[in-house]
Motif scaffolding. Structure first.
Motif, short mmCIF file in Angstrom:
data_model
loop_
_atom_site.label_atom_id
_atom_site.label_comp_id
_atom_site.label_asym_id
_atom_site.label_seq_id
_atom_site.Cartn_x
_atom_site.Cartn_y
_atom_site.Cartn_z
N LYS A 62 -43.06 -66.40 54.89
CA LYS A 62 -43.95 -67.58 54.88
C LYS A 62 -44.37 -67.96 53.47
CE LYS A 62 -46.85 -65.71 57.80
NZ LYS A 62 -48.02 -65.51 58.67
N HIS A 63 -44.22 -67.05 52.53
CA HIS A 63 -44.73 -67.28 51.18
C HIS A 63 -43.65 -67.24 50.10
CE1 HIS A 63 -48.65 -66.90 53.01
NE2 HIS A 63 -48.24 -65.77 53.58
N LEU A 64 -42.40 -67.37 50.49
CA LEU A 64 -41.31 -67.31 49.52
C LEU A 64 -41.21 -68.60 48.72
CD1 LEU A 64 -38.45 -65.62 51.56
CD2 LEU A 64 -39.99 -64.57 49.90
N ALA A 65 -40.90 -68.44 47.46
CA ALA A 65 -40.67 -69.60 46.59
C ALA A 65 -39.35 -70.26 46.93
CB ALA A 65 -40.66 -69.14 45.13
N ALA A 66 -39.20 -71.51 46.54
CA ALA A 66 -37.92 -72.20 46.71
C ALA A 66 -36.85 -71.41 45.96
CB ALA A 66 -38.01 -73.61 46.17
N GLY A 67 -35.66 -71.39 46.51
CA GLY A 67 -34.58 -70.66 45.88
C GLY A 67 -34.53 -69.19 46.26
N LEU A 68 -35.17 -68.83 47.38
CA LEU A 68 -35.17 -67.45 47.85
C LEU A 68 -35.14 -67.45 49.37
CD1 LEU A 68 -35.32 -64.52 46.88
CD2 LEU A 68 -37.80 -64.74 46.83
N VAL A 69 -34.13 -66.77 49.95
CA VAL A 69 -33.96 -66.71 51.40
C VAL A 69 -33.77 -65.26 51.80
CG1 VAL A 69 -32.47 -67.38 53.34
CG2 VAL A 69 -32.92 -69.00 51.50
N ILE A 70 -34.46 -64.83 52.87
CA ILE A 70 -34.29 -63.48 53.40
C ILE A 70 -33.95 -63.59 54.88
CG2 ILE A 70 -35.39 -61.25 53.83
CD1 ILE A 70 -37.30 -61.90 51.50
N GLU A 71 -32.86 -62.93 55.27
CA GLU A 71 -32.43 -62.89 56.67
C GLU A 71 -32.28 -61.44 57.08
OE1 GLU A 71 -32.35 -65.55 58.42
OE2 GLU A 71 -32.35 -67.04 56.83
N TYR A 72 -32.37 -61.17 58.38
CA TYR A 72 -32.24 -59.80 58.88
C TYR A 72 -31.64 -59.80 60.26
CZ TYR A 72 -36.36 -61.09 61.53
OH TYR A 72 -37.22 -61.74 62.38
N ARG A 73 -31.19 -58.61 60.69
CA ARG A 73 -30.75 -58.43 62.06
C ARG A 73 -30.88 -56.96 62.43
NH1 ARG A 73 -24.97 -57.38 63.45
NH2 ARG A 73 -24.02 -56.47 61.61
N ILE A 74 -31.09 -56.71 63.71
CA ILE A 74 -31.13 -55.35 64.25
C ILE A 74 -29.70 -54.96 64.59
CG2 ILE A 74 -31.91 -53.90 66.16
CD1 ILE A 74 -34.37 -55.82 66.34
N THR A 75 -29.24 -53.82 64.07
CA THR A 75 -27.88 -53.38 64.37
C THR A 75 -27.86 -52.25 65.39
OG1 THR A 75 -27.88 -51.90 62.45
CG2 THR A 75 -26.98 -54.13 62.14
N SER A 76 -28.95 -51.48 65.51
CA SER A 76 -29.02 -50.43 66.51
C SER A 76 -30.48 -50.10 66.80
CB SER A 76 -28.31 -49.16 66.03
OG SER A 76 -28.52 -48.10 66.94
N SER A 77 -30.78 -49.96 68.08
CA SER A 77 -32.15 -49.60 68.46
C SER A 77 -32.19 -48.22 69.09
CB SER A 77 -32.72 -50.65 69.41
OG SER A 77 -31.92 -50.74 70.58
N GLY A 78 -31.19 -47.42 68.80
CA GLY A 78 -31.17 -46.05 69.30
C GLY A 78 -30.22 -45.82 70.46
N ASN A 79 -29.86 -46.89 71.17
CA ASN A 79 -28.91 -46.78 72.29
C ASN A 79 -29.30 -45.71 73.31
OD1 ASN A 79 -27.29 -48.83 71.15
ND2 ASN A 79 -26.37 -47.33 69.78
N LEU A 80 -30.58 -45.65 73.62
CA LEU A 80 -31.11 -44.69 74.59
C LEU A 80 -31.72 -45.44 75.76
CD1 LEU A 80 -32.92 -42.31 72.08
CD2 LEU A 80 -30.83 -41.81 73.35
N PRO A 81 -31.95 -44.76 76.88
CA PRO A 81 -32.66 -45.40 77.98
C PRO A 81 -34.06 -45.83 77.53
CG PRO A 81 -31.68 -43.32 78.69
CD PRO A 81 -31.51 -43.40 77.21
N CYS A 82 -34.61 -46.81 78.21
CA CYS A 82 -35.93 -47.34 77.83
C CYS A 82 -37.05 -46.32 77.94
CB CYS A 82 -36.27 -48.56 78.69
SG CYS A 82 -35.24 -49.98 78.34
N ASN A 83 -36.88 -45.27 78.71
CA ASN A 83 -37.95 -44.29 78.87
C ASN A 83 -37.87 -43.14 77.85
OD1 ASN A 83 -35.68 -43.10 80.00
ND2 ASN A 83 -36.82 -42.11 81.66
N ILE A 84 -37.07 -43.31 76.82
CA ILE A 84 -36.95 -42.32 75.75
C ILE A 84 -37.39 -42.96 74.44
CG2 ILE A 84 -35.40 -40.79 74.47
CD1 ILE A 84 -35.75 -39.97 77.39
N VAL A 85 -38.28 -42.29 73.73
CA VAL A 85 -38.69 -42.76 72.40
C VAL A 85 -37.47 -42.59 71.48
CG1 VAL A 85 -40.21 -42.34 70.44
CG2 VAL A 85 -41.09 -42.08 72.78
N PRO A 86 -36.98 -43.69 70.86
CA PRO A 86 -35.76 -43.61 70.06
C PRO A 86 -35.98 -42.92 68.71
CG PRO A 86 -36.60 -45.83 69.99
CD PRO A 86 -37.48 -45.07 70.94
N ASP A 87 -35.05 -42.02 68.38
CA ASP A 87 -35.15 -41.32 67.10
C ASP A 87 -34.31 -41.96 66.00
OD1 ASP A 87 -32.66 -40.61 68.10
OD2 ASP A 87 -32.78 -38.54 67.40
N GLN A 88 -33.57 -43.00 66.32
CA GLN A 88 -32.74 -43.71 65.33
C GLN A 88 -32.86 -45.21 65.53
OE1 GLN A 88 -30.77 -42.12 62.91
NE2 GLN A 88 -31.74 -40.25 63.67
#
Length: 137
Positions: A62-88
């Motif tokens: 929200k506060h970046l100067a003109a001429g600066l762009v930041i993009e991101y993506r999630i590549t892995s969320s642990g690949n575990l069932p939803c009832n397991i706290v992910p370690d990766q």
């Protein structure tokens, strides 16, 4: 939309801003698995570290100067069932900048965001820049 911007395919493009510098960063978080219902207090969610990093990026964007762009993506969320706290959890961040000064400023801020996110989540975080391991938090 303000002067100097155009809207195309869901993103803003800065007219006249020549993004000549870029860097790709991979972020990885390591926590501790636990059963989310039986013993959530024994786990440390690596995915929480990644989500806090994304939240930090959104706050910074929200506060970046003109001429600066930041993009991101999630590549892995642990690949575990939803009832397991992910370690990766893993993600990728790309910074594009009009000059090296802006690029280095953004790189440092992002490494600080990853470090803070790891501390808040109680996990370990690391940053790989252009394929080279550079920071362990």
């Amino acid at each position: 939309m303000g002067k100097g911007t155009a809207f195309a395919a869901g993103m803003y493009i800065l007219r006249g801003a020549n993004m000549t510098e870029s860097i790709k960063m991979a972020v990885a978080f390591t926590g501790k698995n636990a059963h989310a219902a039986a013993a959530p207090d024994l786990g440390r969610s690596a995915f929480d570290g990644l989500l806090l990093t994304i939240s930090g990026i959104e706050s910074l964007r929200k506060h970046l100067a003109a001429g600066l762009v930041i993009e991101y993506r999630i590549t892995s969320s642990g690949n575990l069932p939803c009832n397991i706290v992910p370690d990766q959890a893993r993600g990728e961040i790309e910074i594009q900048a009009a000059d090296k000064t802006k690029l280095e400023w953004a790189r440092k801020r992002l490494e600080d965001i990853v470090s803070g996110a790891a501390m808040m989540a109680g996990v370990k975080g690391s940053v790989l820049r252009d394929g080279q391991h550079v920071v362990v938090l």
